[in-house]
Design a protein around this motif. Structure first.
Motif, PDB file in Angstrom:
ATOM      1  N   ARG A 275       0.521  -7.920 -10.442  1.00 54.46           N
ATOM      2  CA  ARG A 275      -0.410  -7.076  -9.680  1.00 54.46           C
ATOM      3  C   ARG A 275       0.244  -6.546  -8.411  1.00 54.46           C
ATOM      4  O   ARG A 275      -0.028  -5.424  -7.986  1.00 54.46           O
ATOM      5  CB  ARG A 275      -1.690  -7.850  -9.356  1.00 54.46           C
ATOM      6  CG  ARG A 275      -2.615  -8.013 -10.556  1.00 54.46           C
ATOM      7  CD  ARG A 275      -3.981  -8.526 -10.145  1.00 54.46           C
ATOM      8  NE  ARG A 275      -3.916  -9.899  -9.655  1.00 54.46           N
ATOM      9  CZ  ARG A 275      -3.962 -10.972 -10.420  1.00 54.46           C
ATOM     10  NH1 ARG A 275      -4.077 -10.848 -11.737  1.00 54.46           N
ATOM     11  NH2 ARG A 275      -3.916 -12.191  -9.904  1.00 54.46           N
ATOM     12  N   ASP A 276       1.123  -7.331  -7.822  1.00 56.10           N
ATOM     13  CA  ASP A 276       1.859  -6.850  -6.647  1.00 56.10           C
ATOM     14  C   ASP A 276       2.739  -5.654  -7.014  1.00 56.10           C
ATOM     15  O   ASP A 276       2.856  -4.695  -6.238  1.00 56.10           O
ATOM     16  CB  ASP A 276       2.728  -7.973  -6.061  1.00 56.10           C
ATOM     17  CG  ASP A 276       1.911  -9.026  -5.320  1.00 56.10           C
ATOM     18  OD1 ASP A 276       0.747  -8.721  -4.962  1.00 56.10           O
ATOM     19  OD2 ASP A 276       2.423 -10.134  -5.106  1.00 56.10           O
ATOM     20  N   ARG A 279       0.587  -2.648  -7.398  1.00 53.83           N
ATOM     21  CA  ARG A 279       0.172  -2.196  -6.062  1.00 53.83           C
ATOM     22  C   ARG A 279       1.285  -1.380  -5.395  1.00 53.83           C
ATOM     23  O   ARG A 279       1.019  -0.319  -4.812  1.00 53.83           O
ATOM     24  CB  ARG A 279      -0.197  -3.414  -5.222  1.00 53.83           C
ATOM     25  CG  ARG A 279      -0.860  -3.092  -3.889  1.00 53.83           C
ATOM     26  CD  ARG A 279      -1.306  -4.346  -3.173  1.00 53.83           C
ATOM     27  NE  ARG A 279      -2.303  -5.066  -3.945  1.00 53.83           N
ATOM     28  CZ  ARG A 279      -2.100  -6.234  -4.549  1.00 53.83           C
ATOM     29  NH1 ARG A 279      -0.906  -6.811  -4.485  1.00 53.83           N
ATOM     30  NH2 ARG A 279      -3.058  -6.822  -5.230  1.00 53.83           N
ATOM     31  N   ARG A 283       0.961   2.765  -4.623  1.00 55.01           N
ATOM     32  CA  ARG A 283       0.963   3.221  -3.234  1.00 55.01           C
ATOM     33  C   ARG A 283       2.224   4.005  -2.878  1.00 55.01           C
ATOM     34  O   ARG A 283       2.415   4.371  -1.722  1.00 55.01           O
ATOM     35  CB  ARG A 283       0.814   2.021  -2.295  1.00 55.01           C
ATOM     36  CG  ARG A 283      -0.578   1.396  -2.364  1.00 55.01           C
ATOM     37  CD  ARG A 283      -0.691   0.157  -1.513  1.00 55.01           C
ATOM     38  NE  ARG A 283      -2.062  -0.360  -1.517  1.00 55.01           N
ATOM     39  CZ  ARG A 283      -2.428  -1.540  -1.008  1.00 55.01           C
ATOM     40  NH1 ARG A 283      -1.515  -2.332  -0.465  1.00 55.01           N
ATOM     41  NH2 ARG A 283      -3.684  -1.928  -1.051  1.00 55.01           N
ATOM     42  N   VAL A 306      -5.219   1.163 -11.873  1.00 56.33           N
ATOM     43  CA  VAL A 306      -5.367   1.019 -10.419  1.00 56.33           C
ATOM     44  C   VAL A 306      -6.817   0.712 -10.057  1.00 56.33           C
ATOM     45  O   VAL A 306      -7.101  -0.184  -9.258  1.00 56.33           O
ATOM     46  CB  VAL A 306      -4.868   2.291  -9.705  1.00 56.33           C
ATOM     47  CG1 VAL A 306      -5.134   2.212  -8.201  1.00 56.33           C
ATOM     48  CG2 VAL A 306      -3.377   2.484  -9.973  1.00 56.33           C
ATOM     49  N   ILE A 311      -7.272  -1.888  -6.586  1.00 57.16           N
ATOM     50  CA  ILE A 311      -6.222  -1.660  -5.595  1.00 57.16           C
ATOM     51  C   ILE A 311      -6.676  -0.536  -4.665  1.00 57.16           C
ATOM     52  O   ILE A 311      -6.793   0.619  -5.103  1.00 57.16           O
ATOM     53  CB  ILE A 311      -4.889  -1.285  -6.274  1.00 57.16           C
ATOM     54  CG1 ILE A 311      -4.450  -2.422  -7.213  1.00 57.16           C
ATOM     55  CG2 ILE A 311      -3.819  -1.000  -5.237  1.00 57.16           C
ATOM     56  CD1 ILE A 311      -3.231  -2.087  -8.034  1.00 57.16           C
ATOM     57  N   ALA A 314      -4.668   3.729  -2.908  1.00 55.89           N
ATOM     58  CA  ALA A 314      -3.597   3.937  -3.887  1.00 55.89           C
ATOM     59  C   ALA A 314      -3.924   5.144  -4.751  1.00 55.89           C
ATOM     60  O   ALA A 314      -5.077   5.571  -4.871  1.00 55.89           O
ATOM     61  CB  ALA A 314      -3.434   2.697  -4.758  1.00 55.89           C
TER      62      ALA A 314
END
Length: 399
Positions: A275-276, A279, A283, A306, A311, A314
């Protein structure tokens, strides 16, 4: 004349196939697609194989496509993710079956299955599919046990032996004809990635990610970069792009995910690292196209990665939805529509009719990835050519 130089990082899905087979399929299907999009195609550099220290094969090849007033040179780097997933197929069948059941139960207990239902209810049916096959086998074996027991034939052990034999036959049929063990391997792999359970598998994936990010970083400044992934390859693709962005945020990157299974893992509560990566990509200034199809039960149709991962601040990917029926002649579509695995692979197969999506026309054609994303797909309003463009494919990939 417009000249485009492109580097494509290819990440296949969960298929136990070597790089050579993926390469043959890509070039064969690209040759099939080329005349549909008025392209002439030549393989300018045959497949060159190498292998990393982690034991993952890598293939490099190049294709040149051309048409009226344009020419595109595309260099491909194809990673043999099958070298990683083959581990799962090499295990004892009983272990493959049990580990798959444990993985599926984990997705239920953690609530991930119910997130599937909320995001794309069709995908929840794919989740239930192997459990239904197991349920049928178990119910049938109990039925055989009861019938033999009532008949009184063969003594006290006969019902149990008959039930076990019936279960073994049904499970063998489910494996050979309905790909049960492949599905169990698929879910076990997703579970391992979400929870980081197998350091050996993760180490190989990390090696692929680092190598791909390094190749992207070494590409000339004017080269268009596209990371293209099918199915579970999307998980690796997001991590590759994350690593590339951390090396150089200034370049414009393209990310093409088709029939993506990203949410299969990313919706699991333990998948924080993945998930990081999503993200970071969402972004950034990267252009992301996510292609989905109603026909395919193995992709998250009508999802938005997204949005569905919540998130904030983004950019959403460009969502492209395609009907395979519109890309193929009636006979070809009828031949594949009841084979869920073949339908799932249609995202990376050739087409017979021009539409706004084609794996090969996007990756090999003259339009920039950003322009395709801005339009929401390929330009497809031109009339079909009266005479198909010539196709020239050199090397063994033509077979």
């Amino acid at each position: 004349m417009t000249v485009v130089d492109r580097l494509v990082v290819l990440l296949p899905g969960f298929e136990h196939m070597p790089v050579e087979a993926h390469h043959r399929r890509f070039v064969r299907e690209a040759a099939k697609t080329a005349p549909v999009y008025d392209m002439q195609l030549t393989e300018t550099a045959p497949l060159k194989m190498s292998q990393s220290d982690a034991g993952v094969a890598t293939g490099e090849f190049s294709l040149r496509t051309s048409g009226k007033d344009w020419s595109t040179q595309t260099d491909f780097v194809l990673y043999g993710l099958g070298d990683i997933t083959m581990f799962y197929a090499s295990r004892n069948p009983v272990v493959r079956l049990l580990s798959g059941v444990i993985a599926l139960l984990d997705f239920v207990v953690t609530g991930t299955f119910f997130r599937f239902v909320a995001v794309s209810w069709r995908y929840s049916l794919f989740f239930l599919y192997p459990l239904v096959l197991l349920g049928i086998a178990i119910a049938a074996s109990f039925g055989v046990h009861s019938l033999v027991a009532v008949s009184g034939l063969g003594g006290t052990l006969a019902p149990l032996v008959s039930a076990l034999v019936a279960a073994a036959i049904l499970l063998w049929f489910a494996h050979r004809k309905l790909h049960l063990l492949l599905l169990m391997d698929d879910w076990t792999f997703a579970w391992d990635i979400a929870r980081g359970k197998r350091p050996d598998v993760l180490r190989k994936l990390d090696n692929v990610i680092a190598d791909a990010a390094a190749r992207i970083g070494n590409a000339p400044a004017n080269t268009e970069i596209v990371i293209a992934a099918h199915s579970l390859g999307a998980i690796c693709a997001l991590q590759v792009l994350d690593a590339a962005l951390r090396r150089d945020m200034s370049r414009r990157y393209g990310l093409l995910t088709v029939g993506s299974s990203l949410l299969k893992v990313a919706l699991h509560p333990a998948a924080n690292a993945l998930r990081d990566s999503v993200r970071t990509v969402a972004r950034s200034n990267a252009t992301w196209i996510d292609v989905q199809s109603l026909t395919d039960p193995m992709n998250f149709y009508k999802s938005n990665p997204v949005r569905d991962l919540h998130i904030p601040d983004a950019r959403f990917p460009v969502l492209v939805r395609v009907r395979f029926r519109n890309q193929l002649c009636d006979e070809a579509y009828k031949a594949i529509r009841r084979n869920l695995f073949r339908v799932h692979r249609q995202f990376v197969f050739g087409v017979e009719r021009r539409t706004h999506y084609s794996w090969h026309a996007i990756l090999c054609g003259p339009e920039s990835f950003a322009d395709i994303a801005k339009r929401g797909g390929l330009y497809c309003d031109r009339p079909m050519p009266a005479v198909p463009a010539a196709i020239k494919v050199q090397g063994s990939a033509a077979t």
